[in-house]
Design an enzyme around this catalytic site. Structure first.
Site, PDB file in Angstrom:
ATOM      1  N   ASP A   1       0.820  -1.219   0.000  1.00 25.03           N
ATOM      2  CA  ASP A   1       0.000   0.000   0.000  1.00 25.03           C
ATOM      3  C   ASP A   1       0.850   1.264   0.000  1.00 25.03           C
ATOM      4  O   ASP A   1       2.058   1.215   0.224  1.00 25.03           O
ATOM      5  CB  ASP A   1      -0.973   0.002   1.201  1.00 25.03           C
ATOM      6  CG  ASP A   1      -0.341  -0.505   2.493  1.00 25.03           C
ATOM      7  OD1 ASP A   1       0.902  -0.485   2.603  1.00 25.03           O
ATOM      8  OD2 ASP A   1      -1.080  -0.917   3.396  1.00 25.03           O
TER       9      ASP A   1
ATOM     10  N   ASP B   1      -8.055  -2.609  14.122  1.00 27.24           N
ATOM     11  CA  ASP B   1      -9.417  -2.888  13.656  1.00 27.24           C
ATOM     12  C   ASP B   1      -9.471  -4.133  12.763  1.00 27.24           C
ATOM     13  O   ASP B   1     -10.500  -4.417  12.160  1.00 27.24           O
ATOM     14  CB  ASP B   1      -9.994  -1.676  12.911  1.00 27.24           C
ATOM     15  CG  ASP B   1      -9.200  -1.317  11.658  1.00 27.24           C
ATOM     16  OD1 ASP B   1      -8.189  -1.995  11.364  1.00 27.24           O
ATOM     17  OD2 ASP B   1      -9.592  -0.356  10.960  1.00 27.24           O
TER      18      ASP B   1
ATOM     19  N   HIS C   1      -7.543  -4.681  10.078  1.00 24.11           N
ATOM     20  CA  HIS C   1      -7.205  -4.487   8.653  1.00 24.11           C
ATOM     21  C   HIS C   1      -5.891  -5.186   8.298  1.00 24.11           C
ATOM     22  O   HIS C   1      -5.021  -5.370   9.141  1.00 24.11           O
ATOM     23  CB  HIS C   1      -7.176  -3.002   8.270  1.00 24.11           C
ATOM     24  CG  HIS C   1      -6.036  -2.190   8.806  1.00 24.11           C
ATOM     25  ND1 HIS C   1      -6.200  -0.957   9.392  1.00 24.11           N
ATOM     26  CD2 HIS C   1      -4.704  -2.411   8.830  1.00 24.11           C
ATOM     27  CE1 HIS C   1      -5.041  -0.464   9.738  1.00 24.11           C
ATOM     28  NE2 HIS C   1      -4.103  -1.332   9.420  1.00 24.11           N
TER      29      HIS C   1
ATOM     30  N   GLU D   1      -9.864  -2.001   5.215  1.00 23.68           N
ATOM     31  CA  GLU D   1     -10.540  -1.706   6.466  1.00 23.68           C
ATOM     32  C   GLU D   1     -11.796  -2.581   6.600  1.00 23.68           C
ATOM     33  O   GLU D   1     -12.314  -3.079   5.591  1.00 23.68           O
ATOM     34  CB  GLU D   1     -10.945  -0.220   6.495  1.00 23.68           C
ATOM     35  CG  GLU D   1      -9.776   0.744   6.374  1.00 23.68           C
ATOM     36  CD  GLU D   1      -9.021   0.954   7.697  1.00 23.68           C
ATOM     37  OE1 GLU D   1      -8.992   0.030   8.535  1.00 23.68           O
ATOM     38  OE2 GLU D   1      -8.458   2.040   7.879  1.00 23.68           O
TER      39      GLU D   1
HETATM   40  C1  F6R Z   1       1.375  -1.449   6.221  1.00 26.17           C
HETATM   41  C2  F6R Z   1       0.039  -2.054   6.283  1.00 26.17           C
HETATM   42  C3  F6R Z   1      -0.778  -2.064   7.525  1.00 26.17           C
HETATM   43  C4  F6R Z   1       0.029  -2.367   8.792  1.00 26.17           C
HETATM   44  C5  F6R Z   1      -0.885  -2.342  10.011  1.00 26.17           C
HETATM   45  C6  F6R Z   1      -0.114  -2.609  11.293  1.00 26.17           C
HETATM   46  O1  F6R Z   1       1.924  -1.544   4.926  1.00 26.17           O
HETATM   47  O2  F6R Z   1      -0.404  -2.512   5.281  1.00 26.17           O
HETATM   48  O3  F6R Z   1      -1.791  -3.019   7.391  1.00 26.17           O
HETATM   49  O4  F6R Z   1       0.625  -3.624   8.658  1.00 26.17           O
HETATM   50  O5  F6R Z   1      -1.508  -1.100  10.098  1.00 26.17           O
HETATM   51  O6  F6R Z   1       0.801  -1.567  11.503  1.00 26.17           O
HETATM   52  P1  F6R Z   1       1.935  -1.683  12.611  1.00 26.17           P
HETATM   53  O7  F6R Z   1       2.828  -2.779  12.192  1.00 26.17           O
HETATM   54  O8  F6R Z   1       2.632  -0.344  12.569  1.00 26.17           O
HETATM   55  O9  F6R Z   1       1.238  -1.954  13.912  1.00 26.17           O
END
Ligand code: F6R
Length: 244
Positions: free
Chosen positions: A67, A136, A138, A143
């Site tokens: 992403d 959440d 995701h 989401e």
């Molecule tokens: C990042 C991504 C997100 C993160 C998620 C967890 O490229 O796709 O899904 O993996 O938000 O983020 P952290 O690892 O910072 O807790």
């Protein structure tokens, strides 16, 4: 799902990193699906260490990121392009031409999304995908919602994601939109590694592993993938009952 519980993020980084290193040694032109955020950083540090020790080369490797934010300059300190350079690409011998991140500033977003999917379809899905999970539930920036998105698309980030990620945006507002691989794109990976640490992830981890498969928790779809390894610390595993 193969669930593994460790004491520290560094131990997780080494264990997950070994899966990546073994793949790259056995398949020097491996196609890697990569993530940003805190969760994969220890894994990237292990891989950088292996490269520095002369045990690993990324010369033939290709990378496909999950992403990227929209409406943020590519070279902004908080872009995922910058994150990947700072946390992995600039420290190993990967060819920058082989690194792929969706362009959140593309003039034609729909075209960008279809081209990103085509790139991943052409390789038959990545060999190994690393994921984190949002509080959440995701994965990527898929989401919670009413359906699982098949391909790459533009998403409006949820408030909880904005709250979690705005800590990185010290001088102003963080973007409200991002491009993300869809659930279908993520599920096309041959093997998936997902990492979660800390008590703030415990509810999402429980829903992912022991909840019903539902777009209300996008990560729950991973229950239906044939090859998923889940790396947790004790806090993130704290609500699991082992009943599923
Ligand atoms: C990042 C991504 C997100 C993160 C998620 C967890 O490229 O796709 O899904 O993996 O938000 O983020 P952290 O690892 O910072 O807790």
């Amino acid at each position: 799902m193969d669930i593994r519980i460790y004491d520290t993020p560094a131990e997780i980084g080494e264990a997950a990193g070994k899966i990546f290193a073994d793949l790259i040694r056995s398949k020097p032109d491996a196609k890697l699906g990569l993530a940003t955020g805190a969760s994969p950083v220890p894994t990237y540090q292990y891989l950088i260490g292996e490269y520095e020790r002369g045990n690993l080369s990324f010369r033939g490797v290709s990378a496909y990121n999950l992403d990227e934010y929209c409406d943020l300059p590519k070279n902004d300190r908080n872009s995922y392009y910058t994150f990947m350079r700072e946390n992995l690409f600039d420290h190993v011998d990967i060819d920058p031409a082989n690194t792929h991140i969706p362009d959140g500033n593309a003039a034609d977003i729909e075209k960008e999304c279809r081209e990103y999917d085509r790139l991943i379809e052409e390789i038959g899905g990545v060999d190994l995908q690393i994921l984190g999970i949002g509080t959440d539930g995701h994965i990527g920036f898929n989401e919670p919602g009413d359906s699982f998105a098949p391909g790459t698309f533009k998403i409006k980030l949820h408030d909880s994601t904005i709250e979690s990620n705005s800590i990185y945006f010290k001088n102003g507002d963080m973007p409200r939109y991002a491009l993300t691989m869809g659930i279908g794109t993520i599920m096309s990976a041959k093997k998936i590694v997902i990492i979660a640490t800390g008590a703030s992830k415990a509810e999402a981890v429980k829903a992912m592993i022991e909840g019903e498969v539902s777009p209300a928790c996008p990560a729950s779809i991973l229950q239906t993938h044939p090859d998923v390894t889940v790396f947790l610390d004790r806090a993130a595993a704290g609500l699991l009952t082992g009943e599923k």
